[in-house]
Motif scaffolding. Sequence first.
Motif, PDB file in Angstrom:
ATOM      1  N   THR A   8       0.814  -1.211   0.000  1.00 31.15           N
ATOM      2  CA  THR A   8       0.000   0.000   0.000  1.00 31.15           C
ATOM      3  C   THR A   8       0.853   1.268   0.000  1.00 31.15           C
ATOM      4  N   LEU A  11       1.262   3.790  -2.972  1.00 35.72           N
ATOM      5  CA  LEU A  11       0.298   4.854  -3.232  1.00 35.72           C
ATOM      6  C   LEU A  11       0.858   6.231  -2.908  1.00 35.72           C
ATOM      7  N   VAL A  14       2.443   7.725  -6.025  1.00 38.43           N
ATOM      8  CA  VAL A  14       1.371   7.971  -6.986  1.00 38.43           C
ATOM      9  C   VAL A  14       0.601   9.231  -6.585  1.00 38.43           C
ATOM     10  N   GLY A  15       0.329   9.386  -5.303  1.00 36.88           N
ATOM     11  CA  GLY A  15      -0.352  10.575  -4.821  1.00 36.88           C
ATOM     12  C   GLY A  15       0.476  11.831  -5.017  1.00 36.88           C
ATOM     13  N   PHE A  18       0.175  12.857  -8.561  1.00 34.55           N
ATOM     14  CA  PHE A  18      -1.076  13.570  -8.811  1.00 34.55           C
ATOM     15  C   PHE A  18      -0.958  15.027  -8.378  1.00 34.55           C
ATOM     16  N   ILE A  42      -7.683  13.908  -4.660  1.00 36.46           N
ATOM     17  CA  ILE A  42      -7.260  12.541  -4.986  1.00 36.46           C
ATOM     18  C   ILE A  42      -5.799  12.343  -4.599  1.00 36.46           C
ATOM     19  N   GLY A  43      -4.957  13.324  -4.915  1.00 40.03           N
ATOM     20  CA  GLY A  43      -3.538  13.217  -4.566  1.00 40.03           C
ATOM     21  C   GLY A  43      -3.311  13.132  -3.076  1.00 40.03           C
ATOM     22  N   GLY A  45      -5.501  12.245  -0.836  1.00 37.15           N
ATOM     23  CA  GLY A  45      -6.092  10.993  -0.359  1.00 37.15           C
ATOM     24  C   GLY A  45      -5.191   9.795  -0.606  1.00 37.15           C
ATOM     25  N   LEU A  46      -4.542   9.751  -1.758  1.00 37.28           N
ATOM     26  CA  LEU A  46      -3.631   8.641  -2.051  1.00 37.28           C
ATOM     27  C   LEU A  46      -2.399   8.670  -1.156  1.00 37.28           C
ATOM     28  N   VAL A  47      -1.952   9.870  -0.787  1.00 36.26           N
ATOM     29  CA  VAL A  47      -0.803   9.962   0.116  1.00 36.26           C
ATOM     30  C   VAL A  47      -1.197   9.513   1.519  1.00 36.26           C
ATOM     31  N   LEU A  49      -3.786   7.494   2.399  1.00 33.59           N
ATOM     32  CA  LEU A  49      -4.438   6.189   2.468  1.00 33.59           C
ATOM     33  C   LEU A  49      -3.589   5.089   3.111  1.00 33.59           C
TER      34      LEU A  49
END
Length: 61
Positions: A8, A11, A14-15, A18, A42-43, A45-47, A49
């Motif tokens: 995980t 992510l 990836v964040g 974004f 979204i960015g 949130g991905l960081v 998560l």
Amino acid sequence: MKQQFRKTFILIPVGLFFLTATIALTQFKSMPDLVRGLLFGIGIGLVALPFVLKKVKPGGC
């Protein structure tokens, strides 16, 4: 105490991608506030998560 790298945590980059892509796009092209806010959300949130999904082992430190 070696922590195990979990899947995980992929992510986080990836964040960050974004977030940086959103900042770069807003420099060259005007975007509506809704789209810009959604991409930032979204960015972020991905960081966040992987830390939200982090499981605590019961019965120990």
